[in-house]
Design an enzyme around this catalytic site. Structure first.
Site, PDB file in Angstrom:
ATOM      1  N   LYS A 126      26.746  48.676  14.059  1.00  0.00           N
ATOM      2  CA  LYS A 126      26.363  49.905  14.781  1.00  0.00           C
ATOM      3  C   LYS A 126      25.431  49.569  15.935  1.00  0.00           C
ATOM      4  CE  LYS A 126      22.895  52.528  13.191  1.00  0.00           C
ATOM      5  NZ  LYS A 126      21.821  52.843  14.153  1.00  0.00           N
ATOM      6  N   ASN A 127      24.403  48.734  15.660  1.00  0.00           N
ATOM      7  CA  ASN A 127      23.376  48.488  16.670  1.00  0.00           C
ATOM      8  C   ASN A 127      23.808  47.499  17.737  1.00  0.00           C
ATOM      9  OD1 ASN A 127      21.857  50.379  15.420  1.00  0.00           O
ATOM     10  ND2 ASN A 127      20.547  48.929  14.329  1.00  0.00           N
ATOM     11  N   ARG A 171      25.748  58.681  10.229  1.00  0.00           N
ATOM     12  CA  ARG A 171      25.381  58.107  11.521  1.00  0.00           C
ATOM     13  C   ARG A 171      25.583  56.596  11.526  1.00  0.00           C
ATOM     14  NH1 ARG A 171      19.739  58.468  12.663  1.00  0.00           N
ATOM     15  NH2 ARG A 171      20.478  57.083  14.292  1.00  0.00           N
ATOM     16  N   ASP A 203      15.372  47.618   8.650  1.00  0.00           N
ATOM     17  CA  ASP A 203      16.543  48.440   8.282  1.00  0.00           C
ATOM     18  C   ASP A 203      17.024  48.149   6.870  1.00  0.00           C
ATOM     19  OD1 ASP A 203      18.098  48.376  11.594  1.00  0.00           O
ATOM     20  OD2 ASP A 203      16.341  49.397  10.796  1.00  0.00           O
ATOM     21  N   CYS A 241      11.803  60.479  15.927  1.00  0.00           N
ATOM     22  CA  CYS A 241      12.819  60.770  14.912  1.00  0.00           C
ATOM     23  C   CYS A 241      12.107  60.712  13.562  1.00  0.00           C
ATOM     24  CB  CYS A 241      13.970  59.760  14.990  1.00  0.00           C
ATOM     25  SG  CYS A 241      13.485  58.140  14.407  1.00  0.00           S
ATOM     26  N   ARG A 254       8.726  56.516  18.259  1.00  0.00           N
ATOM     27  CA  ARG A 254       9.744  55.813  19.039  1.00  0.00           C
ATOM     28  C   ARG A 254       9.475  55.896  20.554  1.00  0.00           C
ATOM     29  NH1 ARG A 254      14.274  55.417  15.576  1.00  0.00           N
ATOM     30  NH2 ARG A 254      14.950  53.625  16.807  1.00  0.00           N
TER      31      ARG A 254
HETATM   32  C1  EPZ Z   1      16.421  49.179  17.115  1.00  0.00           C
HETATM   33  O1  EPZ Z   1      15.619  50.315  17.398  1.00  0.00           O
HETATM   34  C2  EPZ Z   1      17.473  49.643  16.119  1.00  0.00           C
HETATM   35  N1  EPZ Z   1      18.288  50.703  16.720  1.00  0.00           N
HETATM   36  C3  EPZ Z   1      16.787  50.166  14.851  1.00  0.00           C
HETATM   37  O2  EPZ Z   1      17.818  50.491  13.919  1.00  0.00           O
HETATM   38  C4  EPZ Z   1      15.944  49.043  14.264  1.00  0.00           C
HETATM   39  O3  EPZ Z   1      15.264  49.537  13.122  1.00  0.00           O
HETATM   40  C5  EPZ Z   1      14.934  48.564  15.304  1.00  0.00           C
HETATM   41  O4  EPZ Z   1      15.640  48.142  16.504  1.00  0.00           O
HETATM   42  C6  EPZ Z   1      14.099  47.391  14.806  1.00  0.00           C
HETATM   43  O5  EPZ Z   1      14.921  46.346  14.441  1.00  0.00           O
HETATM   44  C7  EPZ Z   1      19.261  50.355  17.600  1.00  0.00           C
HETATM   45  O6  EPZ Z   1      19.459  49.200  17.925  1.00  0.00           O
HETATM   46  C8  EPZ Z   1      20.100  51.483  18.139  1.00  0.00           C
HETATM   47  P1  EPZ Z   1      12.199  48.664  18.650  1.00  0.00           P
HETATM   48  P2  EPZ Z   1      14.554  50.256  18.635  1.00  0.00           P
HETATM   49  O7  EPZ Z   1      12.138  49.057  20.076  1.00  0.00           O
HETATM   50  O8  EPZ Z   1      15.123  49.470  19.746  1.00  0.00           O
HETATM   51  C9  EPZ Z   1       7.798  50.274  19.034  1.00  0.00           C
HETATM   52  C10 EPZ Z   1      18.845  51.780  12.254  1.00  0.00           C
HETATM   53  O9  EPZ Z   1      18.483  52.187  11.142  1.00  0.00           O
HETATM   54  N2  EPZ Z   1       8.084  50.444  20.459  1.00  0.00           N
HETATM   55  O10 EPZ Z   1      12.317  47.220  18.273  1.00  0.00           O
HETATM   56  O11 EPZ Z   1      14.081  51.620  18.899  1.00  0.00           O
HETATM   57  C11 EPZ Z   1       8.558  51.273  18.176  1.00  0.00           C
HETATM   58  O12 EPZ Z   1       7.856  52.508  18.128  1.00  0.00           O
HETATM   59  C12 EPZ Z   1      17.912  51.857  13.441  1.00  0.00           C
HETATM   60  O13 EPZ Z   1      19.983  51.272  12.499  1.00  0.00           O
HETATM   61  C13 EPZ Z   1       7.046  50.844  21.302  1.00  0.00           C
HETATM   62  O14 EPZ Z   1       5.917  51.045  20.855  1.00  0.00           O
HETATM   63  O15 EPZ Z   1      13.381  49.424  17.922  1.00  0.00           O
HETATM   64  C14 EPZ Z   1       8.594  50.599  16.840  1.00  0.00           C
HETATM   65  O16 EPZ Z   1       7.380  50.841  16.147  1.00  0.00           O
HETATM   66  C15 EPZ Z   1      16.572  52.472  13.076  1.00  0.00           C
HETATM   67  N3  EPZ Z   1       7.310  51.015  22.620  1.00  0.00           N
HETATM   68  C16 EPZ Z   1       8.702  49.113  17.199  1.00  0.00           C
HETATM   69  O17 EPZ Z   1       8.306  49.015  18.582  1.00  0.00           O
HETATM   70  C17 EPZ Z   1       8.557  50.813  23.154  1.00  0.00           C
HETATM   71  O18 EPZ Z   1       8.728  50.979  24.381  1.00  0.00           O
HETATM   72  C18 EPZ Z   1      10.102  48.560  17.069  1.00  0.00           C
HETATM   73  O19 EPZ Z   1      10.943  49.327  17.913  1.00  0.00           O
HETATM   74  C19 EPZ Z   1       9.606  50.424  22.292  1.00  0.00           C
HETATM   75  C20 EPZ Z   1       9.345  50.241  20.951  1.00  0.00           C
END
Ligand code: EPZ
Length: 417
Positions: free
Chosen positions: A7-8, A386, A294, A101, A106
């Site tokens: 998915k990701n 989803r 995840d 969410c 996020r």
């Molecule tokens: C991706 O989300 C995945 N989603 C998530 O999968 C996964 O849990 C996550 O990476 C971590 O591996 C997709 O790829 C579509 P991050 P993403 O940016 O990119 C903070 C699932 O269940 N952050 O690595 O949103 C954020 O708040 C989903 O399949 C900032 O602070 O994850 C979080 O605490 C859920 N500022 C941490 O970083 C930013 O600008 C990790 O987020 C961006 C992120």
């Protein structure tokens, strides 16, 4: 057990097809609600989309619009991924700010700051991110960007934007998740010049344009991990393919520690063999190659039945422990202390009516239901749909008794041993 495409990877690779000024074929795309929503976003931008089973043909030769519609973005956070490609291709993008969410706020400031470093003028007005590249040529310029946190999404946004920028971009403290590497390989297949994907430093040399490609995405490591835990929690032997074992190193290590065996059979197949008991383990989630957030909820369900005490710490998202209350309603003994869960293993779980709160929590409750005595009724399958393709059909193949009570989004799955 057949594992679907990731998915990701699918979500970000579909957004990345906007970078291509010809048509692309992307294969092994899972049939998921989130994928359908991403295709709606592409259609709303005036891109041609045709599906042929698990293959999708995208023709972004002419992008008609540069505004992603709010009603779709509000239902799919990953729609935000279009901002990098739109800026790179068109020099302008207007994308609603993705809300929080169930699992956290996020924020996207790492994406925004990186795009600004590449010369984009980005401001947020009435909940929409307005971005454009000043100057007659409207092209982003290469930059050296350090990410305060190895954000998967920010790494992917900036890597995509950099493929068509003038000059070289270096992303430091980049995310190393396999889906980042998959996206880099897709872009390279279109002629992008990217080095270092999968490490914490990615270098992208911009090129004038990208060409057509036919690309197959990687199998879903989180779906595979979820089924491995299904084997562990029900003391069942099962085989999974296709899988890429090195995408599951931390998960396999923790399953071994918990008493199971994960055996690699050939290039892309894993066999799970249960141990006598579920041994207690401690784990902490973190960026790849650390233990994936995840998979945290699924392991929480498993540790609810361990023969001892376990500690699970969630360090990635600030609100990703809501499945604990539901597991406790099934007889688990889990106490929360901030982002730590202290789990005292119990001899059995009892079936109960439970509510899914987010995608991976709903998977964890299905796993708990498979192991529980009696019937569990899981409400809120819209979360499950989803991220998992035909989950109940796949579990039925493994002998589980699981039925979906109604076709509506708030359908219930009745799970019994
Ligand atoms: C991706 O989300 C995945 N989603 C998530 O999968 C996964 O849990 C996550 O990476 C971590 O591996 C997709 O790829 C579509 P991050 P993403 O940016 O990119 C903070 C699932 O269940 N952050 O690595 O949103 C954020 O708040 C989903 O399949 C900032 O602070 O994850 C979080 O605490 C859920 N500022 C941490 O970083 C930013 O600008 C990790 O987020 C961006 C992120």
């Amino acid at each position: 057990m057949a594992i679907s495409g990731a998915k990701n990877s699918a979500l970000v690779v579909l957004a990345g097809s906007l970078l291509c000024s010809q048509s692309c074929r992307i294969r092994n795309i899972p049939s998921l609600v989130d994928v359908n929503r991403m295709l709606e976003v592409l259609l709303a931008l005036g891109v041609k989309v045709t599906r042929d089973g698990s293959a999708v043909d995208i023709d972004a030769t002419a992008i008609q619009h540069t505004r992603a519609p709010y009603d779709i973005v509000s239902r799919l956070r990953a729609s935000f991924f279009v901002i990098g490609p739109l800026l790179a291709r068109m020099g302008v993008a207007r994308v609603p700010l993705p809300g929080g969410c169930e699992i956290g706020a996020r924020p996207v400031e790492l994406h925004v700051r990186g795009l600004q470093a590449m010369g984009a003028d980005v401001h947020i007005d009435h909940g929409t991110v307005h971005a454009y590249v000043p100057g007659s040529r409207g092209r982003l310029k290469g930059a050296r960007i350090y990410l305060d946190y190895p954000s998967v999404g920010a790494t992917e946004t900036l890597m995509m934007a950099a493929t068509l920028a003038d000059g070289e971009t270096v992303i430091e403290n980049a995310a190393q998740e396999p889906e980042v590497t998959d996206l880099a390989n897709f872009c390279r297949a279109m002629g992008a010049r990217i080095r270092g994907a999968g490490t914490n430093t990615i270098t992208i040399a911009g090129v004038p344009s990208l060409h057509s490609t036919d690309y197959g995405i990687i199998p879903d490591r989180i779906e595979a991990g979820t089924f491995l835990v299904a084997g562990a929690i029900t003391h069942s032997e099962l085989t999974l393919s296709p899988v890429i074992p090195e995408h599951l190193t931390a998960v396999i290590a923790k399953l071994h520690e918990a008493g199971g065996q994960v055996i690699s059979e050939g290039m892309n197949q894993l066999r799970y063999v249960p141990g006598d008991t579920i041994r207690p383990i401690d784990l902490q989630t973190g960026p790849f190659p650390g233990f994936p957030t995840d998979m945290q909820a699924q392991f929480m369900a498993l540790m609810a039945l361990c023969d001892g005490n376990s500690l699970i710490t969630e360090t990635v998202f600030e609100n990703r422990l809501r499945h604990v209350a539901e597991l406790n309603r099934m007889g688990a003994d889990i106490r929360l202390n901030g982002n730590c869960a202290i789990i005292k293993g119990v001899s059995h779980l009892s079936g109960a009516p439970v509510l899914a709160t987010d995608l991976r929590a709903s998977a964890a409750l299905v796993l708990a239901g498979l192991a529980a005595n009696g019937t569990t009724v899981l409400e809120g399958l819209q979360h499950l749909d989803r991220g998992y393709e035909c989950l109940e059909a796949k579990f039925k193949q493994l002998g589980a008794q699981i039925v979906r009570r109604s076709a509506s989004a708030t359908a219930e799955a009745v799970i019994s041993v």
